[in-house]
Design a protein around this motif. Sequence first.
Motif, PDB file in Angstrom:
ATOM      1  N   CYS A  31      48.045  44.450  40.591  1.00 48.88           N
ATOM      2  CA  CYS A  31      46.631  44.788  40.377  1.00 48.88           C
ATOM      3  C   CYS A  31      45.737  43.886  41.228  1.00 48.88           C
ATOM      4  CB  CYS A  31      46.263  44.659  38.901  1.00 48.88           C
ATOM      5  SG  CYS A  31      46.930  45.944  37.840  1.00 48.88           S
ATOM      6  N   GLU A  32      46.022  42.605  41.217  1.00 51.20           N
ATOM      7  CA  GLU A  32      45.225  41.673  42.017  1.00 51.20           C
ATOM      8  C   GLU A  32      45.351  41.978  43.508  1.00 51.20           C
ATOM      9  OE1 GLU A  32      42.890  39.469  41.044  1.00 51.20           O
ATOM     10  OE2 GLU A  32      43.258  40.326  39.075  1.00 51.20           O
ATOM     11  N   LEU A  33      46.548  42.355  43.960  1.00 53.81           N
ATOM     12  CA  LEU A  33      46.756  42.733  45.358  1.00 53.81           C
ATOM     13  C   LEU A  33      45.916  43.958  45.702  1.00 53.81           C
ATOM     14  CD1 LEU A  33      48.185  42.490  48.093  1.00 53.81           C
ATOM     15  CD2 LEU A  33      50.073  43.838  47.103  1.00 53.81           C
ATOM     16  N   TYR A  34      45.893  44.938  44.809  1.00 57.31           N
ATOM     17  CA  TYR A  34      45.104  46.152  45.027  1.00 57.31           C
ATOM     18  C   TYR A  34      43.629  45.794  45.208  1.00 57.31           C
ATOM     19  CZ  TYR A  34      43.168  50.808  44.275  1.00 57.31           C
ATOM     20  OH  TYR A  34      42.484  51.996  44.415  1.00 57.31           O
ATOM     21  N   LEU A  35      43.126  44.952  44.335  1.00 55.29           N
ATOM     22  CA  LEU A  35      41.711  44.584  44.396  1.00 55.29           C
ATOM     23  C   LEU A  35      41.389  43.744  45.629  1.00 55.29           C
ATOM     24  CD1 LEU A  35      41.203  43.786  40.619  1.00 55.29           C
ATOM     25  CD2 LEU A  35      40.478  45.848  41.842  1.00 55.29           C
ATOM     26  N   SER A  36      42.262  42.806  45.961  1.00 59.09           N
ATOM     27  CA  SER A  36      41.994  41.943  47.117  1.00 59.09           C
ATOM     28  C   SER A  36      42.202  42.659  48.450  1.00 59.09           C
ATOM     29  CB  SER A  36      42.858  40.682  47.058  1.00 59.09           C
ATOM     30  OG  SER A  36      44.218  40.997  47.227  1.00 59.09           O
ATOM     31  N   SER A  37      43.004  43.739  48.451  1.00 62.06           N
ATOM     32  CA  SER A  37      43.262  44.482  49.697  1.00 62.06           C
ATOM     33  C   SER A  37      42.269  45.617  49.910  1.00 62.06           C
ATOM     34  CB  SER A  37      44.680  45.049  49.680  1.00 62.06           C
ATOM     35  OG  SER A  37      44.777  46.136  48.767  1.00 62.06           O
TER      36      SER A  37
END
Length: 102
Positions: A31-37
Amino acid sequence: MSKTKPSTAGLVCRHLDLSTGHLPVAERDACELYLSSGGTAGRSCLGGPYGWMIYVPTEAEDVPQDVSPELAALMVQAREQDCHYIHFDRDGSIDETLPFYD
């Protein structure tokens, strides 16, 4: 599956409210990767400083192939309760019958 209720403001959808501790660490990282990408990698979600909102597909066969078995099981539970989303919040409900990863 989920029943939406029309209102003058649009459709009203249900969500399952759970603690972020019920989401496996690898899924939280996704989830954090999705938001940061900017939405180009990771787990599709809406997010904020205290957790994530993940869409629950209407049909089990529409769940993305890379969803962990643990998240898939939570999606089954959400569908059984006519929910369109799972809201994982750091202050969300803790369900003693579900695995907890914190």
